[in-house]
Motif scaffolding. Structure first.
Motif, mmCIF file in Angstrom:
data_model
loop_
_atom_site.group_PDB
_atom_site.id
_atom_site.type_symbol
_atom_site.label_atom_id
_atom_site.label_comp_id
_atom_site.label_asym_id
_atom_site.label_seq_id
_atom_site.Cartn_x
_atom_site.Cartn_y
_atom_site.Cartn_z
ATOM 1 N N ALA A 1 0.851 -1.183 0.000
ATOM 2 C CA ALA A 1 0.000 0.000 0.000
ATOM 3 C C ALA A 1 0.886 1.231 0.000
ATOM 4 O O ALA A 1 1.960 1.239 0.612
ATOM 5 C CB ALA A 1 -0.902 -0.001 1.229
ATOM 6 N N LEU A 2 0.456 2.255 -0.731
ATOM 7 C CA LEU A 2 1.179 3.525 -0.774
ATOM 8 C C LEU A 2 0.254 4.602 -0.242
ATOM 9 O O LEU A 2 -0.893 4.709 -0.691
ATOM 10 C CB LEU A 2 1.559 3.887 -2.215
ATOM 11 C CG LEU A 2 2.368 2.866 -3.012
ATOM 12 C CD1 LEU A 2 2.659 3.418 -4.400
ATOM 13 C CD2 LEU A 2 3.662 2.512 -2.309
ATOM 14 N N LEU A 3 0.752 5.392 0.688
ATOM 15 C CA LEU A 3 -0.118 6.430 1.221
ATOM 16 C C LEU A 3 0.656 7.677 1.587
ATOM 17 O O LEU A 3 1.882 7.705 1.569
ATOM 18 C CB LEU A 3 -0.931 5.885 2.408
ATOM 19 C CG LEU A 3 -0.225 4.997 3.423
ATOM 20 C CD1 LEU A 3 0.785 5.800 4.188
ATOM 21 C CD2 LEU A 3 -1.225 4.364 4.355
ATOM 22 N N MET B 1 7.242 -2.834 -5.476
ATOM 23 C CA MET B 1 6.912 -1.411 -5.456
ATOM 24 C C MET B 1 7.904 -0.637 -6.313
ATOM 25 O O MET B 1 7.514 0.193 -7.145
ATOM 26 C CB MET B 1 6.924 -0.901 -4.005
ATOM 27 C CG MET B 1 6.405 0.512 -3.833
ATOM 28 S SD MET B 1 7.633 1.801 -4.184
ATOM 29 C CE MET B 1 8.130 2.259 -2.532
ATOM 30 N N LYS B 2 9.209 -0.928 -6.173
ATOM 31 C CA LYS B 2 10.220 -0.208 -6.966
ATOM 32 C C LYS B 2 10.039 -0.465 -8.455
ATOM 33 O O LYS B 2 10.184 0.444 -9.280
ATOM 34 C CB LYS B 2 11.629 -0.619 -6.529
ATOM 35 C CG LYS B 2 12.101 0.115 -5.283
ATOM 36 C CD LYS B 2 13.592 -0.050 -5.060
ATOM 37 C CE LYS B 2 13.917 -1.442 -4.560
ATOM 38 N NZ LYS B 2 15.323 -1.562 -4.102
ATOM 39 N N ASN B 3 9.718 -1.709 -8.802
ATOM 40 C CA ASN B 3 9.512 -2.041 -10.209
ATOM 41 C C ASN B 3 8.341 -1.244 -10.784
ATOM 42 O O ASN B 3 8.434 -0.669 -11.873
ATOM 43 C CB ASN B 3 9.260 -3.542 -10.350
ATOM 44 C CG ASN B 3 9.281 -3.973 -11.797
ATOM 45 O OD1 ASN B 3 10.107 -3.518 -12.582
ATOM 46 N ND2 ASN B 3 8.357 -4.838 -12.169
ATOM 47 N N ILE C 1 3.908 4.785 -10.061
ATOM 48 C CA ILE C 1 2.942 4.767 -8.963
ATOM 49 C C ILE C 1 3.385 5.612 -7.774
ATOM 50 O O ILE C 1 2.601 5.852 -6.856
ATOM 51 C CB ILE C 1 2.707 3.326 -8.445
ATOM 52 C CG1 ILE C 1 4.031 2.724 -7.937
ATOM 53 C CG2 ILE C 1 2.087 2.445 -9.524
ATOM 54 C CD1 ILE C 1 3.846 1.448 -7.150
ATOM 55 N N GLY C 2 4.655 6.064 -7.799
ATOM 56 C CA GLY C 2 5.235 6.701 -6.622
ATOM 57 C C GLY C 2 4.500 7.945 -6.149
ATOM 58 O O GLY C 2 4.563 8.285 -4.964
ATOM 59 N N TYR D 1 11.964 10.481 -5.946
ATOM 60 C CA TYR D 1 12.672 9.650 -6.929
ATOM 61 C C TYR D 1 14.112 9.374 -6.495
ATOM 62 O O TYR D 1 14.615 8.264 -6.646
ATOM 63 C CB TYR D 1 12.627 10.306 -8.327
ATOM 64 C CG TYR D 1 11.468 9.801 -9.148
ATOM 65 C CD1 TYR D 1 10.165 10.216 -8.881
ATOM 66 C CD2 TYR D 1 11.650 8.869 -10.159
ATOM 67 C CE1 TYR D 1 9.090 9.728 -9.605
ATOM 68 C CE2 TYR D 1 10.575 8.376 -10.893
ATOM 69 C CZ TYR D 1 9.306 8.812 -10.611
ATOM 70 O OH TYR D 1 8.243 8.302 -11.322
ATOM 71 N N GLU D 2 14.764 10.391 -5.959
ATOM 72 C CA GLU D 2 16.151 10.200 -5.522
ATOM 73 C C GLU D 2 16.220 9.209 -4.364
ATOM 74 O O GLU D 2 17.154 8.413 -4.271
ATOM 75 C CB GLU D 2 16.764 11.547 -5.142
ATOM 76 C CG GLU D 2 16.991 12.428 -6.381
ATOM 77 C CD GLU D 2 17.623 13.775 -6.093
ATOM 78 O OE1 GLU D 2 18.154 14.383 -7.035
ATOM 79 O OE2 GLU D 2 17.567 14.220 -4.921
#
Lengths: 245, 245
Positions: free
Chosen positions: A121-123, A165-167, A174-175, A192-193
């Motif tokens: 999950a990304l939040l 997630m990184k892929n 998606i980041g 991104y960095e």
């Protein structure tokens, strides 16, 4: 699930299947993952749970996310299944459960082989109010690159979740779901960095990101700095349809 | 699994979990999917199976793939979990099983709610020898864009599998796994045109594909045409690490 006693839970859930959630946040140039500490001996687990017989699996996952973070409608993705034949919850000792009034014993349903379904999950980190459960001592964000001692294969689950997630971060962008709905280009570059672990030149980075054609620049600028205030951006509604071939 | 009688299988497997495999091949400008016909009334199912208590889930999946196609080491990916609470195998009538000497009844383990774990597989169509099982009439390749009547949510599984495959095709270049190990640029273009449903100009296409830097051109050319024979290519060993950002 919270209103069902743990003793009786075995009568209501699908046995031998669990869900585990790798919940990512971005804060102070770190990708963080939300973990529960279950033991003074520094043993940690992933937020997770079981699926009731009369519950859709997506509702079970959203229940876990809501309970641990206070948030709904979280961006999530199923990324893996952990199904080794020797996958037993044996490392957490009976003694731990006894502290909470639960007598496990060798035939308890929680002692069976479990197949676990992994979701990441990304939040928006700033929106989360973490909440421990009654079997844990705390619920805390931890740097994904500096994990503590996790039970069973939970470290593998975090690592596979981070790879997935990184892929998707690199190939599906998606980041942005780790940022607030409106963000500056500097925030994007910092994200991104952090994830890719490399530095970018500001102008090149901005050209590349805007070239993806998935961001809209807003009419307003960031508040607080009337002059030279940075532009704010947001994801386009159709950002997920971006093609790379 | 084949040496265990179906009546007794319930004693050996994890209940309420199944696996379903969406097996893709590329032939005559069609993406094909391998299906089993279980009924004269034109009812089809996906190749799938169950997980033995003492079996790793990946071994269960590879067993299904090997049994249906004769192949090992197939490129596969877990892409989804199908876990609606009303997901029961009720459409296949008792009558069907009775034909094979199995008395189902309402309390049979196969009548319970099942969570199914979806995998897609990509293979070299020309290498496959399809093999039906004892509960089906045939095992056949079907055009993914022209599916027959499938039981339960198997049509959704195929469609979600195809979406996941197309997404990874576009963003991760997995499509080469649908070709033989050595292939011509014309075969690659035909594959891309089939999956993406658009036509490309030959020179532009070739430049774009070679620009991905994931193919090696072989020293030999395609056999049969000594003059003007097309070059052969193969995937680089590290093709999966290609970055798109």
């Amino acid at each position: 699930m919270s209103d069902i006693d743990f003793h009786q839970l075995g009568d209501y859930i699908i046995h031998q299947i669990s869900i585990d959630c790798v919940i990512f946040g971005f804060h102070e140039e770190q990708i963080k993952v939300l973990l529960l500490k279950v033991d003074e001996k520094n043993v940690w687990i992933l937020p997770g749970g079981f699926i009731l017989q009369n519950q859709d699996i997506c509702d079970a996952v959203n229940h876990v996310l809501k309970t641990r973070t206070g948030l709904e409608d979280i961006y999530l993705r199923q990324f893996g299944v952990f199904g080794k034949k020797d996958r037993h919850f044996n490392e957490v000792e009976d003694e731990h459960f006894r502290k909470f009034g639960i007598e496990m014993g060798p035939d308890h349903w929680l002692r069976k082989r479990f197949i676990s379904i992994g979701y990441f999950a990304l939040l928006d980190y700033s929106k989360v109010e973490t909440q421990k459960d009654k079997f844990s001592l705390e619920c805390t964000w931890v740097d994904v690159n500096d994990l503590p001692n996790l039970v069973m294969d939970h470290k593998d689950i975090v690592e596979e979740g981070f790879e997935a997630m990184k892929n998707a971060f690199i190939k599906e962008y998606i980041g942005f779901k780790l940022l607030p709905p409106e963000f500056t280009m500097a925030e994007v570059q910092s994200l991104y960095e952090t994830v890719l672990q490399e530095k970018f030149i500001r102008s090149n980075f901005q050209r590349k990101i805007l070239g993806l054609n998935i961001l809209d620049r807003l009419d307003k600028r960031m508040e607080g700095k009337p002059h030279k205030a940075p532009y704010l951006y947001k994801l386009k509604d159709d950002w997920e349809s971006v093609r790379t071939f």
